[in-house]
Design a protein around this motif. Structure first.
Motif, mmCIF file in Angstrom:
data_model
loop_
_atom_site.group_PDB
_atom_site.id
_atom_site.type_symbol
_atom_site.label_atom_id
_atom_site.label_comp_id
_atom_site.label_asym_id
_atom_site.label_seq_id
_atom_site.Cartn_x
_atom_site.Cartn_y
_atom_site.Cartn_z
ATOM 1 N N TYR A 196 14.389 -5.609 -4.871
ATOM 2 C CA TYR A 196 13.700 -3.954 -4.152
ATOM 3 C C TYR A 196 12.845 -3.847 -5.530
ATOM 4 N N LEU A 197 13.074 -4.049 -6.951
ATOM 5 C CA LEU A 197 12.370 -2.760 -7.509
ATOM 6 C C LEU A 197 10.420 -3.806 -8.084
ATOM 7 N N PRO A 198 9.830 -3.261 -7.279
ATOM 8 C CA PRO A 198 8.001 -4.096 -6.997
ATOM 9 C C PRO A 198 7.667 -3.865 -8.869
ATOM 10 N N GLU A 199 6.745 -4.177 -8.262
ATOM 11 C CA GLU A 199 5.551 -3.834 -9.772
ATOM 12 C C GLU A 199 4.882 -3.045 -9.673
ATOM 13 N N SER A 200 4.451 -2.214 -10.588
ATOM 14 C CA SER A 200 3.222 -1.765 -10.453
ATOM 15 C C SER A 200 1.869 -1.459 -10.389
ATOM 16 N N PRO A 201 1.387 -0.759 -9.310
ATOM 17 C CA PRO A 201 0.358 -1.745 -8.777
ATOM 18 C C PRO A 201 -0.668 -1.271 -9.446
ATOM 19 N N ARG A 202 -0.499 -0.551 -9.994
ATOM 20 C CA ARG A 202 -1.829 -0.041 -11.500
ATOM 21 C C ARG A 202 -1.713 -1.109 -12.107
ATOM 22 N N TRP A 203 -0.842 -1.734 -12.896
ATOM 23 C CA TRP A 203 -0.687 -3.004 -13.504
ATOM 24 C C TRP A 203 -1.165 -4.420 -12.459
ATOM 25 N N LEU A 204 -0.876 -4.536 -11.454
ATOM 26 C CA LEU A 204 -1.224 -5.321 -10.531
ATOM 27 C C LEU A 204 -3.014 -5.249 -10.059
ATOM 28 N N LEU A 205 -3.492 -3.839 -10.592
ATOM 29 C CA LEU A 205 -5.170 -4.166 -10.254
ATOM 30 C C LEU A 205 -5.862 -4.497 -11.706
ATOM 31 N N ALA A 206 -5.351 -3.715 -12.896
ATOM 32 C CA ALA A 206 -5.673 -4.277 -14.052
ATOM 33 C C ALA A 206 -5.693 -5.647 -14.162
ATOM 34 N N HIS A 207 -5.087 -6.532 -14.106
ATOM 35 C CA HIS A 207 -4.677 -7.495 -13.584
ATOM 36 C C HIS A 207 -5.716 -9.052 -12.126
ATOM 37 N N GLY A 208 -6.519 -8.000 -12.004
ATOM 38 C CA GLY A 208 -7.177 -9.096 -10.905
ATOM 39 C C GLY A 208 -6.067 -8.812 -9.426
ATOM 40 N N LYS A 209 -4.550 -9.070 -10.318
ATOM 41 C CA LYS A 209 -3.856 -9.567 -8.956
ATOM 42 C C LYS A 209 -3.972 -8.208 -7.447
ATOM 43 N N ILE A 210 -4.941 -8.756 -6.602
ATOM 44 C CA ILE A 210 -5.511 -7.837 -5.557
ATOM 45 C C ILE A 210 -4.336 -7.552 -4.235
ATOM 46 N N SER A 211 -4.128 -9.360 -4.240
ATOM 47 C CA SER A 211 -2.949 -8.763 -2.752
ATOM 48 C C SER A 211 -2.178 -8.666 -3.058
ATOM 49 N N GLU A 212 -1.458 -8.799 -4.326
ATOM 50 C CA GLU A 212 0.020 -8.146 -4.503
ATOM 51 C C GLU A 212 -0.088 -6.669 -4.914
ATOM 52 N N CYS A 213 -0.757 -5.947 -5.053
ATOM 53 C CA CYS A 213 -1.707 -5.346 -5.248
ATOM 54 C C CYS A 213 -1.627 -4.200 -3.801
ATOM 55 N N ALA A 214 -2.457 -4.929 -2.680
ATOM 56 C CA ALA A 214 -2.359 -4.475 -1.797
ATOM 57 C C ALA A 214 -1.006 -3.945 -1.062
ATOM 58 N N ASP A 215 -0.008 -4.858 -1.190
ATOM 59 C CA ASP A 215 0.863 -5.167 -0.243
ATOM 60 C C ASP A 215 1.604 -4.286 -0.791
ATOM 61 N N VAL A 216 1.522 -3.974 -2.058
ATOM 62 C CA VAL A 216 2.767 -2.150 -2.226
ATOM 63 C C VAL A 216 1.971 -1.311 -1.955
ATOM 64 N N VAL A 217 0.430 -0.872 -1.918
ATOM 65 C CA VAL A 217 0.293 -0.087 -1.364
ATOM 66 C C VAL A 217 0.106 0.365 0.490
ATOM 67 N N ILE A 218 0.190 -1.082 0.474
ATOM 68 C CA ILE A 218 0.327 -0.609 1.868
ATOM 69 C C ILE A 218 2.156 -0.484 2.214
ATOM 70 N N LYS A 219 3.091 -1.136 2.412
ATOM 71 C CA LYS A 219 4.271 -0.847 1.943
ATOM 72 C C LYS A 219 4.885 0.791 1.670
ATOM 73 N N ILE A 220 3.729 1.613 0.401
ATOM 74 C CA ILE A 220 3.991 2.612 -0.062
ATOM 75 C C ILE A 220 3.389 3.877 1.629
ATOM 76 N N ALA A 221 1.797 3.189 1.504
ATOM 77 C CA ALA A 221 1.696 4.088 3.254
ATOM 78 C C ALA A 221 2.356 4.094 3.934
ATOM 79 N N LYS A 222 3.119 2.893 4.779
ATOM 80 C CA LYS A 222 4.189 3.001 5.504
ATOM 81 C C LYS A 222 5.587 3.824 5.408
ATOM 82 N N VAL A 223 6.318 3.487 3.822
ATOM 83 C CA VAL A 223 7.588 4.867 4.067
ATOM 84 C C VAL A 223 6.970 6.136 4.439
#
Length: 547
Positions: free
Chosen positions: A273-300
């Motif tokens: 259940y614990l997500p990765e920090s979207p800031r860390w994902l963005l800083a390391h160019g993991k765009i798709s994983e970062c988008a997954d977290v942001v979309i989940k935040i928007a839904k919740v």
């Protein structure tokens, strides 16, 4: 198009249901687990009342109490000696009952055999391995090794998480380290093995707390970060009180060591259940994983769910506009920032040393370790709420200096309560309250003084300074200078802290500094002699605000 990640996150909710659940289900529980683990070691290292074992009582008609009174000398305080006994000579042979014996006035050392009170503890390190008298420091060595491990782990593991693994993976790495090196301590009996294992297990401690805290903090709006820290501290304090109950119910060090693995196992439940920090994902160019977290935040949070392609494009643009990170060493090129950073490090040492001394004062009520620990822990409950209220309304500097002064005042009061255990417990409780509040204020000031590019690194180094102080905290309590020395030491350190902390800038009402230059000019337009607080902070703007 968002200006930065904060702007993008605010669009999809940075203070909504998602953040509330993360605080409730991640920050508070993990703080509880880590605090419980950290405090269980205090009961394992406890040294119960003890005295020399004088063989031969069974050859007399005396009971244990009478035999102890006959063979153990009294100290100047009227207490039985812990490390000496009267010389005894038997005149009978073998196991003859009611044999004649002579007890001389001269005393001798215990040798390697002691009796001890089992009124509270069935076993501790001291009772298990004979760590009494000249070996009593061995328990402190093991404790210091655990704190040293935290220092080493804080210097090594968070930077690795920043550059390579991420917060989530490092959290579970620290869980694994904690389990692997905590379990074996039950089966090793020599001092060297205990020190090595505790040092290695200690490496997980601070990281186990810091990683989930950062994950949540990095999706929170700035206005709620102080409150999240406050709730984390409250959860920590509740865990400390709960640990007293656990140790009272299970007064065996080996069982407590096994129980200390349970919090790590519970942390392992976050795997799914614990997500990765979207800031860390963005800083390391993991765009798709970062988008997954942001979309989940928007839904919740009940916000409009963005198109993945548009969101990923926006994230790519934000990634391309990010500035290159600079190290904390770069901060020392700026005179005021260098001065403020060094002052923060000194204050961290001072407040953690004070906190460590009070934390280890569970023997104030020598007849009830559990009650001492519970009372001292309970005193922490109001500290962070008071710290949050005072810093919000009265300003950071005023709250810092008044907290330091109150710590010194109650330390002075403790000097007059040495012979009254309950009064001493109450005054030391207030010292612990204000030293905890001191830590909270210091974290707030550090966050608002250091620039964004080195804020996490600065926090880690400040923590290391504090942990180093915690590592040496047991020794002022064990000196031959008397019971007054720890409190006189605290008074002296607090007085130095008042003088050293004077140049720190008042940051209430100011935006967080983004660059090194922002941090350098924090105090412009804010005279140090002026009390700046909630009701007048808008009158004193800095160059950063003007710009």
């Amino acid at each position: 198009m968002a200006r930065d990640f904060d702007d993008l996150l605010s669009r999809y909710g940075n203070d909504g249901t998602y953040q509330k659940w993360m605080i409730a289900l991640v920050i508070c529980p993990t703080a509880f687990f880590v605090a419980m683990n950290a405090n269980l070691i205090l009961f394992q290292m406890a040294v119960p009342p003890h005295w020399c074992h004088t063989p031969g009582r069974e050859r007399t008609k005396l009971n244990d109490t009478e035999w102890k009174a006959l063979t153990i000398p009294l100290t100047e305080k009227g207490e039985f000696s812990s490390c000496s006994s009267y010389s005894l000579k038997w005149e009978g042979e073998g196991s003859q009952v009611d044999a004649s014996y002579i007890i001389y006035n001269d005393t001798e050392a215990c040798g390697n055999s002691w009796d001890y009170s089992t009124a509270e503890f069935t076993s501790t390190w001291a009772t298990e391995y004979g760590w009494f008298c000249e070996k009593e420091e061995y328990s402190n060595y093991v404790y210091s090794a655990s704190v040293l491990g935290s220092c080493i782990g804080t210097l090594i593991l968070p930077p690795i998480s920043d550059k390579y693994t991420g917060r989530r993976a490092m959290f579970f790495i620290s869980v694994f380290v904690g389990i692997v090196f905590t379990l074996p301590v039950v089966w090793f009996q020599d001092l060297t093995s205990h020190i090595i294992l505790r040092l290695l297990a200690g490496m997980a401690f601070e990281t186990n707390y810091q990683m989930p805290y950062l994950i949540v903090l990095e999706v929170l709006c700035p206005e709620k970060r102080a409150m999240a820290a406050c709730l984390s501290f409250v959860s920590w304090t509740v865990a400390m009180c709960f640990t007293s109950l656990v140790a009272w119910l299970v007064p065996r060090w080996d069982y407590l060591a096994l129980i200390s693995v349970v919090p790590y196992l519970l942390c392992g439940l976050y795997w799914k259940y614990l997500p990765e920090s979207p800031r860390w994902l963005l800083a390391h160019g993991k765009i798709s994983e970062c988008a997954d977290v942001v979309i989940k935040i928007a839904k919740v949070n009940g916000k409009p769910v963005p198109s993945r392609s548009e969101l990923e494009l926006e994230l790519v643009l934000l990634k391309n506009n990010q500035k290159e990170d600079l190290s904390l060493i770069h901060a020392f090129k700026y005179p005021k920032l260098r001065r403020n950073t060094i002052i923060l490090f000194f204050h961290s040492f001072a407040c953690y040393l004070t906190y460590g001394i009070t934390l280890l004062s569970i023997n104030i009520l020598s007849s009830n370790f559990f009650l001492s620990h519970f009372v001292l822990s309970a005193f922490e409950l109001p500290s962070n709420l008071l710290g949050w209220i005072f810093t919000h309304y009265l300003g950071r500097r005023f709250t810092l200096f008044s907290t330091i002064l109150l710590t010194a005042i109650f330390s002075a009061a403790a000097c007059f309560c040495i012979h009254d255990k309950w009064a001493l417990l109450a005054t030391v409780g207030f010292v612990k309250l204000f030293s905890t509040q001191y830590i909270y204020i210091l974290i707030v000031m550090m966050t608002e003084i250091l620039p964004t590019t080195v804020r996490a690194t600065g926090y880690a180094w400040m923590t290391v300074c504090g942990l180093f102080a915690m590592m040496i905290a047991p020794y002022p309590l064990k000196t031959e200078l008397g019971g007054l020395f720890p409190y006189l030491l605290i008074i002296g350190i607090m007085m130095i802290s008042l003088l050293v902390g004077w140049p720190l800038p008042e940051t209430i009402g100011l935006p967080l500094p983004q660059t090194f230059q922002d941090s350098e000019t924090l105090d412009e337009g804010r005279p140090l002699k002026t009390w700046i607080h909630h009701w007048n902070s808008s009158k004193y703007s800095s160059q950063q605000v003007k710009g």
